[in-house]
Design a protein around this motif. Structure first.
Motif, PDB file in Angstrom:
ATOM      1  N   ASN B 148       0.816  -1.221   0.000  1.00 38.32           N
ATOM      2  CA  ASN B 148       0.000   0.000   0.000  1.00 38.32           C
ATOM      3  C   ASN B 148       0.845   1.265   0.000  1.00 38.32           C
ATOM      4  OD1 ASN B 148      -2.289  -1.493  -0.031  1.00 38.32           O
ATOM      5  ND2 ASN B 148      -2.610  -1.445   2.186  1.00 38.32           N
ATOM      6  N   TRP B 205      -8.503   0.683  -6.093  1.00 38.86           N
ATOM      7  CA  TRP B 205      -9.209   1.461  -5.062  1.00 38.86           C
ATOM      8  C   TRP B 205     -10.704   1.181  -5.149  1.00 38.86           C
ATOM      9  CZ3 TRP B 205     -12.722   5.543  -6.166  1.00 38.86           C
ATOM     10  CH2 TRP B 205     -13.171   6.234  -5.020  1.00 38.86           C
ATOM     11  N   LYS B 206     -11.226   1.110  -6.389  1.00 43.36           N
ATOM     12  CA  LYS B 206     -12.679   0.909  -6.589  1.00 43.36           C
ATOM     13  C   LYS B 206     -13.082  -0.490  -6.113  1.00 43.36           C
ATOM     14  CE  LYS B 206     -14.308   0.927 -10.904  1.00 43.36           C
ATOM     15  NZ  LYS B 206     -15.326  -0.122 -11.125  1.00 43.36           N
ATOM     16  N   ASN B 208     -11.439  -2.240  -4.089  1.00 37.53           N
ATOM     17  CA  ASN B 208     -10.835  -2.485  -2.772  1.00 37.53           C
ATOM     18  C   ASN B 208      -9.957  -3.743  -2.819  1.00 37.53           C
ATOM     19  OD1 ASN B 208     -10.252  -1.902  -0.196  1.00 37.53           O
ATOM     20  ND2 ASN B 208     -11.968  -3.022   0.669  1.00 37.53           N
ATOM     21  N   SER B 209      -9.225  -3.852  -3.946  1.00 37.83           N
ATOM     22  CA  SER B 209      -8.377  -5.050  -4.130  1.00 37.83           C
ATOM     23  C   SER B 209      -6.912  -4.628  -4.083  1.00 37.83           C
ATOM     24  CB  SER B 209      -8.673  -5.665  -5.506  1.00 37.83           C
ATOM     25  OG  SER B 209      -8.350  -4.690  -6.498  1.00 37.83           O
TER      26      SER B 209
END
Lengths: 10, 215
Positions: B148, B205-206, B208-209
């Motif tokens: 991240n 991000w969309k 959440n992966s």
């Protein structure tokens, strides 16, 4: 501030 | 100073803080290209030759010192820190960046605002910064999953120059005779190189992966 050659940015 | 340029400088500072956090918190530099860090150290040293000769503002001098010191400190950590250096992806970070330095300097000898040492090195730093992210993007593609903090680092590093493009558009519209062709064109090229990264970053991000760049 300003610089004569316009290079006032990082 | 306008809001776009301040946002750009703060985003750039944020990218450096995120990278320092990643290295300090995880005591690891896995996924970070040392070559990109070395190129950025060259960019700042070549661009800020006027650091001791021309005083523009406290902010300007302070930020230049921060950029030079942080880039050199990160390169030092990745080369000599006994713990951090062990996590360097030496076999993945193989981009032959000598050509990037050579081509940027050759272009600066041809295209510059004035043929003086300071202006040629300034143009050189602008061209080199445009391509400095290439070793890092290649490393991300090779190293599979991206942690991240590394993803956020690259995202903010790409976003800062996009804010600068807005700054140049704003200054072009509000200041008579303001032109910044060298930095403007190079800035568009630099930001365009992040296009596919931004796409995959948005997808991760969309959904959440985990951020993953295709090899």
């Amino acid at each position: 501030g300003y610089k004569e050659n316009g290079k006032d940015e990082l | 100073m306008n809001i776009f340029r301040l946002a750009g400088d703060m985003t750039h500072l944020l990218s450096i803080l995120v990278l320092l956090l990643k290295i300090y918190a995880t005591k690891s530099c896995s996924g970070i290209s040392r070559k990109t860090q070395e190129l950025y150290a060259i960019v700042f040293m070549a661009r800020y030759l006027d650091l001791f000769t021309d005083f523009i503002s406290v902010y300007n001098t302070f930020m230049k010192l921060i950029f030079i010191a942080s880039s050199l400190a990160i390169v030092w950590c990745m080369r000599f820190h006994p713990v951090v250096r062990r996590s360097y992806d030496r076999e993945l970070d193989t981009f032959r960046y000598f050509f990037l330095v050579g081509a940027s300097f050759a272009l600066a000898l041809v295209w510059h605002d004035k043929f003086t040492l300071q202006e040629v090195f300034w143009a050189f730093s602008i061209y080199l910064e445009a391509v400095a992210i290439l070793p890092q993007l290649v490393l991300l593609q090779r190293s599979g999953n991206v942690d991240n903090l590394t993803g956020q680092y690259v995202f903010f590093l790409g976003a800062y120059r996009a804010f600068y493009i807005l700054n140049w558009i704003y200054r072009y519209m509000t200041e008579p005779r303001f032109t910044r062709w060298i930095a403007g064109i190079s800035g568009v090229v630099q930001t365009a190189l992040y296009a596919d990264f931004f796409y995959y970053y948005f997808i991760s991000w969309k959904n959440n992966s985990k951020l993953k760049l295709p090899a």
